[in-house]
Each structure stands twice: as C-alpha cells, then as structure tokens.
Scaffold this motif. Structure first.
Motif, PDB file in Angstrom:
ATOM      1  N   GLY A 258     -79.925  73.933   4.852  1.00  0.00           N
ATOM      2  CA  GLY A 258     -79.260  72.916   4.285  1.00  0.00           C
ATOM      3  C   GLY A 258     -77.768  72.648   4.597  1.00  0.00           C
ATOM      4  O   GLY A 258     -77.021  73.721   4.834  1.00  0.00           O
ATOM      5  N   LEU A 259     -77.375  71.610   4.273  1.00  0.00           N
ATOM      6  CA  LEU A 259     -76.055  71.043   4.512  1.00  0.00           C
ATOM      7  C   LEU A 259     -75.393  70.394   3.111  1.00  0.00           C
ATOM      8  O   LEU A 259     -75.856  69.245   2.948  1.00  0.00           O
ATOM      9  N   GLU A 260     -74.583  70.910   2.596  1.00  0.00           N
ATOM     10  CA  GLU A 260     -74.072  70.446   1.199  1.00  0.00           C
ATOM     11  C   GLU A 260     -72.431  70.054   1.408  1.00  0.00           C
ATOM     12  O   GLU A 260     -71.618  70.815   1.713  1.00  0.00           O
ATOM     13  N   PHE A 261     -72.089  68.719   0.900  1.00  0.00           N
ATOM     14  CA  PHE A 261     -70.631  68.468   0.954  1.00  0.00           C
ATOM     15  C   PHE A 261     -70.281  68.434  -0.495  1.00  0.00           C
ATOM     16  O   PHE A 261     -70.747  67.517  -1.225  1.00  0.00           O
ATOM     17  N   GLY A 262     -69.657  69.574  -1.106  1.00  0.00           N
ATOM     18  CA  GLY A 262     -69.319  69.508  -2.499  1.00  0.00           C
ATOM     19  C   GLY A 262     -70.122  70.415  -3.019  1.00  0.00           C
ATOM     20  O   GLY A 262     -71.151  70.165  -3.356  1.00  0.00           O
ATOM     21  N   GLY A 263     -69.508  71.722  -3.635  1.00  0.00           N
ATOM     22  CA  GLY A 263     -70.270  72.494  -4.249  1.00  0.00           C
ATOM     23  C   GLY A 263     -70.312  72.303  -5.889  1.00  0.00           C
ATOM     24  O   GLY A 263     -69.485  71.739  -6.317  1.00  0.00           O
ATOM     25  N   GLY A 264     -71.377  72.996  -6.395  1.00  0.00           N
ATOM     26  CA  GLY A 264     -71.316  72.918  -7.711  1.00  0.00           C
ATOM     27  C   GLY A 264     -72.621  73.613  -8.313  1.00  0.00           C
ATOM     28  O   GLY A 264     -73.107  74.583  -7.785  1.00  0.00           O
ATOM     29  N   SER A 265     -73.153  73.195  -9.290  1.00  0.00           N
ATOM     30  CA  SER A 265     -74.635  73.828  -9.753  1.00  0.00           C
ATOM     31  C   SER A 265     -75.461  73.469  -8.828  1.00  0.00           C
ATOM     32  O   SER A 265     -76.497  74.178  -8.667  1.00  0.00           O
ATOM     33  N   SER A 266     -75.493  72.409  -7.821  1.00  0.00           N
ATOM     34  CA  SER A 266     -76.232  72.104  -6.818  1.00  0.00           C
ATOM     35  C   SER A 266     -76.309  73.257  -5.924  1.00  0.00           C
ATOM     36  O   SER A 266     -77.292  73.564  -5.216  1.00  0.00           O
ATOM     37  N   THR A 267     -75.106  73.810  -5.594  1.00  0.00           N
ATOM     38  CA  THR A 267     -75.041  75.081  -4.649  1.00  0.00           C
ATOM     39  C   THR A 267     -75.970  76.260  -5.005  1.00  0.00           C
ATOM     40  O   THR A 267     -76.629  76.687  -4.189  1.00  0.00           O
ATOM     41  N   LEU A 268     -75.961  76.838  -6.291  1.00  0.00           N
ATOM     42  CA  LEU A 268     -76.818  77.777  -6.689  1.00  0.00           C
ATOM     43  C   LEU A 268     -78.352  77.299  -6.673  1.00  0.00           C
ATOM     44  O   LEU A 268     -79.075  78.294  -6.217  1.00  0.00           O
TER      45      LEU A 268
END
Length: 94
Positions: free
Chosen positions: A61-71
C-alpha cells in the motif's frame, strides 16, 4: 517530506491511540456509525468496509498523509509506505 515504511506484523499488537495514552486526534462529535471509530480510518463507514474486504497481507500500500488509517492499513497489508509532510505528526502516529 517524511516517508515511513510499515511491515505487516510490526503493528499487529498495537492498541488504539486512546489505549496508547496518546488520546484521540478525532474531532469530538463524529459518529462512528458514519465515520470510522478512533481505531479505524477517518473514512465513511462504507469505504472502510469495502477496503477491508479488498486488502490483504500479500498486498502493498501507498498512503499520502498518515493518521489512524496508517495503523489500520498496516495491520492489513503486507507492506505500507506512508508519505507525510509533517515530521512531528509522523512521529506522533507511529
């Protein structure tokens, strides 16, 4: 730009942010039935259910902008690369 890599299993045992003593970064008054709980991405409930059904441990996965979605994503994907522009925020959420 801060880049973090998360390998599956690395975050499996992590608790929700409120149980971690960090508190929630959510705005008060958001309803978990519509928007994810503090342990889920800040997405609409139907998007959370769809992504949860589609992703798996053999995926990247590639995510731009971390938060609760990261964990949340790190617990479901084999590998997650998060791009975050704030070093302080990146340190806070990991």
């Amino acid at each position: 730009v801060l880049r973090r890599q998360h390998v599956m299993g690395q975050h499996r045992a992590m608790a929700c942010p409120s149980e971690h003593g960090k508190g929630s970064w959510r705005q008060p008054g958001l309803v978990p039935d519509v928007v994810g709980s503090i342990c889920e991405p800040w997405w609409r409930r139907d998007a959370i259910q769809l992504v949860d059904a589609l992703v798996g441990p053999r995926m990247l996965g590639l995510e731009f902008g971390g938060g609760s979605s990261t964990l949340w994503l790190a617990q479901r994907l084999g590998f997650l690369h998060t791009v975050e522009d704030s070093r302080e925020w990146g340190d806070y959420i990991t």
